[in-house]
Design an enzyme around this catalytic site. Structure first.
Site, PDB file in Angstrom:
ATOM      1  N   ASP A  10       3.568  -2.785  19.711  1.00 38.91           N
ATOM      2  CA  ASP A  10       2.155  -2.488  19.526  1.00 38.91           C
ATOM      3  C   ASP A  10       2.018  -1.006  19.163  1.00 38.91           C
ATOM      4  O   ASP A  10       2.389  -0.136  19.956  1.00 38.91           O
ATOM      5  CB  ASP A  10       1.431  -2.801  20.835  1.00 38.91           C
ATOM      6  CG  ASP A  10      -0.058  -2.552  20.797  1.00 38.91           C
ATOM      7  OD1 ASP A  10      -0.554  -1.854  19.891  1.00 38.91           O
ATOM      8  OD2 ASP A  10      -0.744  -3.047  21.716  1.00 38.91           O
ATOM      9  N   GLY A  32      -7.796  -6.230  13.332  1.00 39.78           N
ATOM     10  CA  GLY A  32      -6.389  -5.876  13.200  1.00 39.78           C
ATOM     11  C   GLY A  32      -6.038  -4.557  13.860  1.00 39.78           C
ATOM     12  O   GLY A  32      -6.516  -4.219  14.942  1.00 39.78           O
ATOM     13  N   VAL A  33      -5.190  -3.785  13.184  1.00 41.71           N
ATOM     14  CA  VAL A  33      -4.737  -2.493  13.697  1.00 41.71           C
ATOM     15  C   VAL A  33      -5.935  -1.570  13.933  1.00 41.71           C
ATOM     16  O   VAL A  33      -6.023  -0.892  14.961  1.00 41.71           O
ATOM     17  CB  VAL A  33      -3.738  -1.828  12.712  1.00 41.71           C
ATOM     18  CG1 VAL A  33      -3.426  -0.399  13.121  1.00 41.71           C
ATOM     19  CG2 VAL A  33      -2.457  -2.644  12.617  1.00 41.71           C
ATOM     20  N   ASP A  34      -6.856  -1.551  12.981  1.00 42.45           N
ATOM     21  CA  ASP A  34      -8.022  -0.675  13.070  1.00 42.45           C
ATOM     22  C   ASP A  34      -8.808  -0.924  14.358  1.00 42.45           C
ATOM     23  O   ASP A  34      -9.142   0.016  15.097  1.00 42.45           O
ATOM     24  CB  ASP A  34      -8.908  -0.899  11.847  1.00 42.45           C
ATOM     25  CG  ASP A  34      -9.956   0.187  11.639  1.00 42.45           C
ATOM     26  OD1 ASP A  34      -9.791   1.299  12.164  1.00 42.45           O
ATOM     27  OD2 ASP A  34     -10.930  -0.081  10.920  1.00 42.45           O
ATOM     28  N   SER A 122      -1.748  -2.722   4.901  1.00 45.88           N
ATOM     29  CA  SER A 122      -2.200  -3.777   3.971  1.00 45.88           C
ATOM     30  C   SER A 122      -1.506  -5.118   4.149  1.00 45.88           C
ATOM     31  O   SER A 122      -1.872  -6.087   3.480  1.00 45.88           O
ATOM     32  CB  SER A 122      -2.098  -3.338   2.503  1.00 45.88           C
ATOM     33  OG  SER A 122      -3.064  -2.351   2.223  1.00 45.88           O
ATOM     34  N   GLY A 124      -1.509  -7.099   6.719  1.00 47.74           N
ATOM     35  CA  GLY A 124      -2.208  -8.006   7.635  1.00 47.74           C
ATOM     36  C   GLY A 124      -3.352  -8.696   6.913  1.00 47.74           C
ATOM     37  O   GLY A 124      -3.137  -9.425   5.939  1.00 47.74           O
ATOM     38  N   ILE A 125      -4.568  -8.395   7.342  1.00 46.30           N
ATOM     39  CA  ILE A 125      -5.738  -9.073   6.788  1.00 46.30           C
ATOM     40  C   ILE A 125      -5.994  -8.734   5.318  1.00 46.30           C
ATOM     41  O   ILE A 125      -6.725  -9.450   4.650  1.00 46.30           O
ATOM     42  CB  ILE A 125      -7.011  -8.820   7.633  1.00 46.30           C
ATOM     43  CG1 ILE A 125      -7.342  -7.338   7.695  1.00 46.30           C
ATOM     44  CG2 ILE A 125      -6.858  -9.397   9.014  1.00 46.30           C
ATOM     45  CD1 ILE A 125      -8.659  -7.033   8.381  1.00 46.30           C
ATOM     46  N   TYR A 126      -5.355  -7.685   4.794  1.00 43.42           N
ATOM     47  CA  TYR A 126      -5.515  -7.351   3.380  1.00 43.42           C
ATOM     48  C   TYR A 126      -4.558  -8.143   2.492  1.00 43.42           C
ATOM     49  O   TYR A 126      -4.573  -8.008   1.273  1.00 43.42           O
ATOM     50  CB  TYR A 126      -5.371  -5.862   3.139  1.00 43.42           C
ATOM     51  CG  TYR A 126      -6.612  -5.061   3.520  1.00 43.42           C
ATOM     52  CD1 TYR A 126      -7.673  -5.627   4.224  1.00 43.42           C
ATOM     53  CD2 TYR A 126      -6.723  -3.738   3.170  1.00 43.42           C
ATOM     54  CE1 TYR A 126      -8.789  -4.904   4.566  1.00 43.42           C
ATOM     55  CE2 TYR A 126      -7.847  -2.993   3.505  1.00 43.42           C
ATOM     56  CZ  TYR A 126      -8.878  -3.588   4.202  1.00 43.42           C
ATOM     57  OH  TYR A 126      -9.992  -2.856   4.527  1.00 43.42           O
TER      58      TYR A 126
END
Length: 178
Positions: A10, A32-34, A122, A124-126
Site C-alpha cells: 500500500d 483509487g490511489v488518489d 494510469s 488503475g481506473i485510467y
C-alpha cells in the site's frame, strides 16, 4: 546512481521523503490511489490542494504535470500529485505518461527528496495496460537525471507487481531499457 526497487503493498503505508499520488486533475481526491492518499493523509493535503487550485490551477492540474503538497498524516514529508493520462487505443498518450514520472522527479529534486515512492500511474481506473505502464515507468525513471537515491514502485496487486518486477529485472540484465 539511483536505486530502483519494486515493493508489493500500500503506497500510503510507505515511509519515503515523497509519495507520488496518481491524482485527478481537480486535486481534490477521488478513487483509487488518489482517494487513499487523501483519506490516510488527512485534511492538510486537501487544504493545500484547494489553495493550489485557487492560486495556480483554477482549471485543474494538467495531465503529465506534477505539484507537491504536505504529506499530512502520511509517513512522508511531501505528496507529489501527478495526473496521468487515460489510456486510448486510438491515440498514443505514452509521452504524457512518461511526463508524469519525469515531472514528479523534477519536483522531488526541487524539494530535496532522496526517496520517492510511485504507484503504477494510469494503470488503475485510467485503464493503461499494466505491462506497458511498467515499461514506460521503468524506462523513464532510468533515463531521468535525478538526485533521488531510491525510486520505489509500490504496487497493490500481484499483476502490477509482477509486471514491474519483470521489467526492472529485464532492464537490469540488459543494462538498458528492453
Amino acid at each position: 546512481m539511483t536505486q530502483l526497487t519494486v515493493v508489493r503493498g500500500d503506497l500510503t503505508r510507505q515511509r519515503a521523503d515523497a509519495l507520488v499520488n496518481a491524482a485527478n486533475s481537480s486535486l481534490l481526491g477521488g478513487g483509487g490511489v488518489d482517494g487513499a492518499v487523501h483519506r490516510r493523509g488527512g485534511p492538510a493535503i486537501l487544504a493545500e490542494c484547494r489553495a493550489l487550485r485557487a492560486a495556480r490551477y483554477g482549471r485543474g492540474l494538467p495531465t503529465g504535470q506534477a505539484v507537491a503538497t504536505t504529506a499530512g498524516d502520511l509517513d512522508a514529508r511531501w505528496v507529489i500529485h501527478t495526473v496521468g493520462p487515460r489510456y486510448s487505443a486510438e491515440e498514443d498518450r505514452s509521452a504524457l505518461l512518461a511526463s508524469c514520472y519525469r515531472e514528479s522527479l523534477r519536483v522531488a529534486d526541487e524539494l530535496g527528496a532522496r526517496t520517492v515512492a510511485f504507484p503504477a500511474v494510469s494503470a488503475g481506473i485510467y485503464g493503461w495496460p499494466v505491462e506497458d505502464a511498467a515499461r514506460i515507468a521503468v524506462e523513464t525513471v532510468r533515463s531521468v537525471r535525478t538526485e533521488a537515491e531510491e525510486v520505489r514502485f509500490v504496487l497493490l496487486d500481484d499483476r502490477a507487481y509482477d509486471a514491474f518486477t519483470a521489467r526492472l529485472s529485464r532492464t537490469a540484465r540488459n543494462g538498458k531499457p528492453a
